[in-house]
Design an enzyme around this catalytic site. Sequence first.
Site, PDB file in Angstrom:
ATOM      1  CG  ASP A 219       6.597  13.131   5.758  1.00  0.00           C
ATOM      2  OD1 ASP A 219       7.528  13.938   5.756  1.00  0.00           O
ATOM      3  OD2 ASP A 219       5.570  13.260   5.070  1.00  0.00           O
TER       4      ASP A 219
ATOM      5  CE  LYS B 280       2.915   5.794   3.523  1.00  0.00           C
ATOM      6  NZ  LYS B 280       3.411   6.109   2.183  1.00  0.00           N
TER       7      LYS B 280
HETATM    8  C1  LIG Z   1      -0.376   7.649   8.397  1.00  0.00           C
HETATM    9  C2  LIG Z   1      -0.327   8.033   6.972  1.00  0.00           C
HETATM   10  N1  LIG Z   1      -1.484   8.263   6.335  1.00  0.00           N
HETATM   11  C3  LIG Z   1      -1.514   8.595   5.037  1.00  0.00           C
HETATM   12  C4  LIG Z   1      -0.340   8.757   4.319  1.00  0.00           C
HETATM   13  C5  LIG Z   1      -0.427   9.158   2.881  1.00  0.00           C
HETATM   14  O1  LIG Z   1       0.039   8.169   2.016  1.00  0.00           O
HETATM   15  P1  LIG Z   1       0.496   8.544   0.548  1.00  0.00           P
HETATM   16  O2  LIG Z   1       1.735   9.376   0.676  1.00  0.00           O
HETATM   17  O3  LIG Z   1       0.709   7.232  -0.099  1.00  0.00           O
HETATM   18  O4  LIG Z   1      -0.594   9.335  -0.053  1.00  0.00           O
HETATM   19  C6  LIG Z   1       0.894   8.529   4.940  1.00  0.00           C
HETATM   20  C7  LIG Z   1       2.145   8.721   4.227  1.00  0.00           C
HETATM   21  O5  LIG Z   1       3.219   8.650   4.777  1.00  0.00           O
HETATM   22  C8  LIG Z   1       0.898   8.156   6.299  1.00  0.00           C
HETATM   23  O6  LIG Z   1       2.034   7.902   6.954  1.00  0.00           O
END
Ligand SMILES: Cc1ncc(COP(=O)(O)O)c(C=O)c1O
Length: 393
Positions: free
Chosen positions: A118, A75
């Site tokens: 989150d 992120k």
């Molecule tokens: C560690 C991690 N993996 C995957 C995701 C999923 O990303 P997206 O919401 O762009 O699908 C997030 C989203 O916050 C994340 O923090």
Amino acid sequence: MFLLNRHPEHGRPLDAAEAALLGPAGAAEIARYLAFRAPDAATPLLSLPALAAQLGIGALHVKDEGPRLGLGSFKALGGAYAVMRLVLEKAGRTEIGDLARADVREVAGGMTFACATDGNHGRSVAQGAQLIGARAVIFVHGGVSEERVAAIARFGAEVVRVAGNYDDSVREAARVAEREGWAIVSDTSWPGYERIPGLVMQGYTAIADEALRELEAPPTHVFVQAGVGGIAAAMAGYFAAALGERRPVFTVVEPARAACLYASAEAGTWTQIAQGEPTVMAMLECYEPSMSAWRVLARAADAFMAVEEDEAVAAMNRLARPSAGDPAVVAGESGCVGFAGLAAAAGDPARRAALRLDAGARVLVVNTEGATDPGKYEALVGMRPEAVVHAAR
Ligand SMILES: Cc1ncc(COP(=O)(O)O)c(C=O)c1O
């Protein structure tokens, strides 16, 4: 839960604007920005031959986003990048290098950036704002742990707790930002609000771009986890634009308790699902797909699947305790989920056949986060994250 993508648009090339945003030209923009921020911003691409043999595939590569820009997750690429692009735009500049100019920093000083999170996206927006001298206000729902809130506040951001779930916090952040005249840097999109989430997704294309440059041959299969679908769309979009017909078979993996993209694929249209029980895969707990991510995935994803809670925890443990010769990977509860999907698919003959996953397959997964909640990690893996890395050396 597993289904092949039967959407009428499946396999069609991306629209020109999406291909420009997410393809190699878009990835070059983020690469320029990363070069400006940190010369060593690229993350490791790990090879795990022993695990690949256990799974009955030819090769397994893990792009490990844990160390990305010191933030613990991929992120770091999206929110901070969008913040900086928006500051440049407001200052009437286009060159990333201009971020160092005093007049640009003065413009930044008058700007406030807001988002819902989150945990990980908010940390990125907060870091971007701090680096450029702007203000950040980050909205979190009740399920976000104190540890994650503290990690955001460390970057000087104000953190606002709101009632409800992630989707509620997205709406509240947008409402307050609109009222206050702040820029909202969301990682999810909705009708009429796609440009900024598009920049966020463009940031994520660095993962695919770096991996493709480093691999001797393009992967044959990619498994990527999804919350709202941003990283999955960025990667699927990148491979579709860069490789066309030669693109890898692309599978989107979600928690069974929050599988909104799976539901969309099943319905053949963007679908919101009802909130269920919380999932250990906390960063993926989203009940509404990002509109633009879904549009890309309807064309560029080949399969959708979901994994259970225990499959995610097993995947964290398996990556933490490697077989002889493989490196250990510190994969957080949401970081391991692409791999959990691969493990589930590789162990099921029908899914193997559907995906053409065989002994010649060269598979790429992304560990999207390290131990971003170290207490939780230790509880689930039985080791502190530092001990995992130590054991591997
Ligand atoms: C560690 C991690 N993996 C995957 C995701 C999923 O990303 P997206 O919401 O762009 O699908 C997030 C989203 O916050 C994340 O923090």
